[in-house]
Design an enzyme around this catalytic site. Structure first.
Site, PDB file in Angstrom:
ATOM      1  N   SER A  83      -3.389 -25.378 -36.089  1.00  7.17           N
ATOM      2  CA  SER A  83      -2.314 -25.240 -35.542  1.00  7.17           C
ATOM      3  C   SER A  83      -1.226 -26.070 -36.907  1.00  7.17           C
ATOM      4  O   SER A  83      -1.258 -25.419 -37.794  1.00  7.17           O
ATOM      5  CB  SER A  83      -2.948 -26.114 -34.469  1.00  7.17           C
ATOM      6  N   HIS A  91      -6.325 -19.213 -29.746  1.00  3.08           N
ATOM      7  CA  HIS A  91      -5.302 -20.111 -30.748  1.00  3.08           C
ATOM      8  C   HIS A  91      -6.988 -21.110 -31.566  1.00  3.08           C
ATOM      9  O   HIS A  91      -7.116 -21.808 -31.817  1.00  3.08           O
ATOM     10  CB  HIS A  91      -4.586 -21.030 -30.320  1.00  3.08           C
ATOM     11  N   ASP A 126      -4.484 -14.546 -31.801  1.00  3.73           N
ATOM     12  CA  ASP A 126      -4.006 -16.203 -30.989  1.00  3.73           C
ATOM     13  C   ASP A 126      -2.845 -15.851 -30.287  1.00  3.73           C
ATOM     14  O   ASP A 126      -1.909 -15.075 -30.954  1.00  3.73           O
ATOM     15  CB  ASP A 126      -4.439 -16.097 -31.829  1.00  3.73           C
TER      16      ASP A 126
END
Length: 833
Positions: free
Chosen positions: A694, A804, A771
């Protein structure tokens, strides 16, 4: 590639010459056989030469015979025979401590008579108990399922009414985004044992404090269900649609603002509730294709999401009040400028400060200015009572503002609230009383920070409890301060020993579930903070009497005796002078591998793990055995985690340096740390890698770009942002302003100089195509840049339809297998330059 097998092959190669040249003197066949022996020797010599060259080449590639002499360690045992940490026993939960949560119950008299009531499930029995009175027990429901109109339903969520007479039950739950769900809701009457169905496909249902009404959201409209009438009695809104959300957040408000699935708040007695009306009509739509949802699908499924990217229109959010008595809803004036619909304010928090009064916080879209409005619901008016600049930083969104009711006998002459504000550059508790006061009473101060805000308030003793970093920014201790004695901070947990604590309080603030989270094995205990007796032996708390332990994790302690878990060493690193000549001192920890030997020369690889997002923290002294320990144990690598500039809990100046230039200081600090480790005699400076997910994935790429192969030779980037124009507006603009305001900053913060990244030996990029947070678009745009500039020193792993967290269809297993195996290949030199 097991080490033992490889070593055995090396020994076989060395043994062949001794056997060939072994001869006995005086053999009568010697002269006759000499030509044959020579021929054999020539043949075997050729074979040996070929094998030796092959072995040397293989050793060169796998690192066993490189200049550093690095060898993969035994994967199962240390030199003394202890078990090592492996990916398998991390996955199966071997090292996961058991932690319990209490669903504390707030009854109408909790504030004046706190019995420490909590809700629990024991042997499929849902029961209310008291931490204060062991004999108190009220069974609410038996079993984990029920039947209604002949159909069986499994209980997914059960919430008791404040007076404990009814239960709100959710079944058939379907996950939506990070926090939100849809489900069918029922009401169960304890007295009559009767079920009533509220409805299907509800996104929210919340008890009123009166224990009779339930506000719920269906198809983005708000309704009132009456337990007395056993039916829905009112429809509060009628404009709910796919574009207009009433009482629940849209995607960006759920993810970045409220961090919750609700946007509706009852007043203390249930005569009113406040709610958000979110209109995302102007918000841009992002379409995500899904490829492997069904074996029957030959076309991708397209799902669209309203996702405001940086500099594009945000949802328009209004604060509304609903009055049950008059069945009337109206919009509150909180400063929205109808003339500027492209730049609406952010409405970040709502707190009731009386039955008919509330405060709400708003900021501009870039979080530069915080405005607090005082709303008098009975008079239907509002006024801004304070407006404060962030002074070069930003306003973080908070959710812990705490209502303090009036009580003249306790010295509280007016209603008020406890909040968090920067005091001399550090976040501290402040008290506003009355609630429309413009200047606060400062409750705490110093070069340390209050974490999150007030944790609880003892309404009888006038005490505010909070978690803070007073001892160290890498620890969390529980403290207390009395409203009548500002700045006199009292420790509740034992600060003589390093510790990270969490705390969950009963409704009246008298009882607390203290959770010790590290650095040693976690435990949990219930403490009576008003007890006149204290513990004979101090374990955690120095104030209050321990009633009992909820969890000691004795089984985990026993299990850990079998393993040699590499330990964390917490430290402060001086990374050298900054642009002003002042030392940059950051929090860090390292994990040394099993059987570490500092006399080895140019031997150990270094595995950096980073997140590094604004106001985040990774260097915290909690107990955890995870992937970092696997890397240290299985690859003989030193693991290093550095919280560089921009991270939290070291003051406003330390974190706000990154404003408008994300990726700059953060990357510099990782590089400076890598330079220090690369200079250590026992480190192989050619085997320093960086891994992040991330924001950490972004920081990995940004660091490789800025470093250009000088210190970091390898990188692993998972689900990275690569251009901040692609990320959501609320998060990004808090730290970068808009692209229109800060074009140069966005240009510098993007991962664009891929020819510099090409100087690294190799890097790995991984992303999930589904995502909804950091869109796959980021990685595709980056891959396109690599193609355009003929950069080829990388590997890619794509996970179909994973979000994610990368978990869909066994993806989480695969991604960590890949991270471990790829790092092994890097450290053993098996990537071709």
């Amino acid at each position: 590639m097991e080490t033992n097998d490889e070593n055995r092959e090396d020994r076989d190669v060395e043994r062949i010459p001794d056997e060939l040249f072994r001869r006995r003197k005086g053999n009568k066949w010697e002269k006759l056989l000499k030509p044959g022996v020579i021929l054999i020797l020539l043949v075997w010599g050729s074979v040996l030469l070929a094998k030796t060259i092959s072995s040397l080449e293989r050793c060169k590639n796998d690192g066993k015979s490189s200049d550093s002499g690095y060898r993969l360690p035994n994967s199962s045992y240390t030199e003394d025979g202890s078990l090592k940490v492996s990916l398998r026993n991390v996955r199966n939960g071997t090292f996961v401590p058991k932690l319990q949560s209490l669903q504390w119950i707030s009854t109408p008299d909790s504030y004046v008579s706190d019995k420490g009531l909590f809700f629990t499930v024991s042997n499929e029995t849902h029961v209310v108990r008291s931490v204060f009175d062991e004999g108190f027990s009220q069974v609410l429901f038996e079993g984990n399922s029920f039947k209604f109109e002949g159909q069986s339903y499994k209980i997914d969520l059960l919430v008791t009414s404040p007076d404990l007479t009814r239960l709100l039950i959710r079944t058939e739950t379907v996950s939506n985004w990070r926090h939100s769900t849809f489900g069918s809701y029922f009401v169960y009457n304890n007295a009559t044992s009767q079920f009533d169905k509220i409805g299907d496909n509800l996104s929210l249902a919340i008890w009123s404090p009166n224990s009779l009404d339930i506000a719920y959201v269906q198809d983005n409209d708000i309704y009132i269900y009456s337990c007395k009438d056993r039916r829905t009695v009112r429809r509060v809104t009628e404009d709910g649609s796919s574009q207009v959300f009433n009482g629940r957040p849209d995607w960006v408000y759920e993810e970045e603002v409220l961090e919750d699935d609700k946007a509706l708040w009852w007043s203390p007695k249930g005569d009113y509730f406040a709610f958000y009306k979110i209109d995302e009509t102007a918000v841009g739509e992002f379409v995500i294709p899904y490829y492997v949802q069904s074996d029957e699908d030959v076309y991708s499924q397209l799902r669209s999401i309203k996702y405001p990217k940086s500099g594009t229109p945000n949802p328009k959010v209004g604060l509304w009040i609903y009055e049950l008595k008059d069945n009337y809803a109206y919009s509150v004036d909180i400063g929205y400028d109808e003339k500027d619909p492209e730049s609406p304010i952010l409405v970040t928090e709502v707190t009731w400060v009386d039955e008919s009064k509330l405060i709400t916080k708003t900021t501009d879209r870039s979080s530069d200015t915080l405005t607090v409005f005082f709303v008098n619901v009975s008079r239907r008016n509002s006024e801004p009572v304070r407006k404060t600049s962030s002074e070069g930083g930003w306003w973080e969104i908070t959710h812990n503002t705490l209502y303090v009711p009036q009580n003249e006998s306790s010295g509280r002459l007016s209603e008020g609230y406890v909040d968090v504000m920067p005091i001399n550059g550090y976040n501290h508790l402040v008290y506003f009383s009355p609630a429309n006061a413009t200047e606060p009473i400062v409750l705490t101060e110093g070069n340390w920070e209050v974490v999150n805000g007030p944790a609880a308030f003892d309404y009888e003793m006038n005490i505010v409890y909070f978690l803070g970093t007073k001892k160290s920014s890498t620890e969390r201790h529980l403290y207390a301060v009395n409203l009548a004695e500002p700045k006199n901070v009292i420790e509740v947990t034992d600060t003589s020993k390093n510790g990270v604590y969490d705390a969950s309080f009963s409704a009246g603030g008298r009882f607390v579930l203290i959770t010790y989270k590290g650095p040693r094995v976690p435990y949990q205990k219930i403490v009576d903070l008003r007890s006149l007796k204290t513990d004979k032996v101090v374990t955690g708390n120095v104030i209050g009497k321990t009633l009992y332990y909820l969890e000691k994790n004795q089984n985990l302690k026993e299990e850990l005796r079998k393993y040699a878990v590499p330990s964390k060493k917490f430290q402060q690193l001086n990374l050298g002078p900054d642009d002003n000549g002042d030392d940059v001192v950051v929090n860090s920890y390292e994990i040394l591998p099993n059987d570490f030997n500092e006399t080895k020369k140019d031997y150990y690889p270094v595995f950096f793990y980073a997140y590094g997002g604004p106001n985040s923290q990774q260097v915290l002294q909690n107990f955890a055995v995870g992937f970092n320990e696997v890397i240290a144990s299985q690859l003989d690598a030193i693991v290093v985690v550095v919280d560089g500039r921009g991270t939290g809990f070291k003051g406003t100046h330390f974190r706000s340096l990154v404003r408008d230039r994300l990726g700059d200081y953060e990357a510099r600090d990782q590089i400076s740390a890598a330079a220090q480790y690369g200079a250590k005699s026992y480190v192989d400076a050619e085997k320093i890698s960086l891994f992040g997910w991330s924001y950490g994935g972004y920081l990995t790429l940004k660091t490789l770009e800025k470093d250009a192969g000088k210190h970091f030779k390898y990188g692993m980037s998972v689900a990275p942002v690569t251009d901040w124009r692609f990320y959501d507006s609320v998060y990004t603009e808090r730290y970068m302003h808009t692209p229109q305001e800060n074009p140069k900053g966005y240009e510098m913060s993007s991962v664009a100089n891929v020819t510099a990244i090409a100087h690294a030996k190799r890097f790995l990029l991984m992303h999930g195509t589904g995502d909804d947070n950091v869109h796959f678009q980021n990685s595709l745009k980056f891959l396109d840049l690599l193609d355009l500039h003929s950069v080829e020193n990388y590997d890619v792993q794509i996970f179909p339809d994973s979000d994610h967290s990368i978990r869909y269809h066994n993806a989480n297993t695969i991604i960590y297998d890949k991270l471990l195996s790829w790092t092994r290949l890097a450290y053993t030199g098996q990537f071709i330059d």
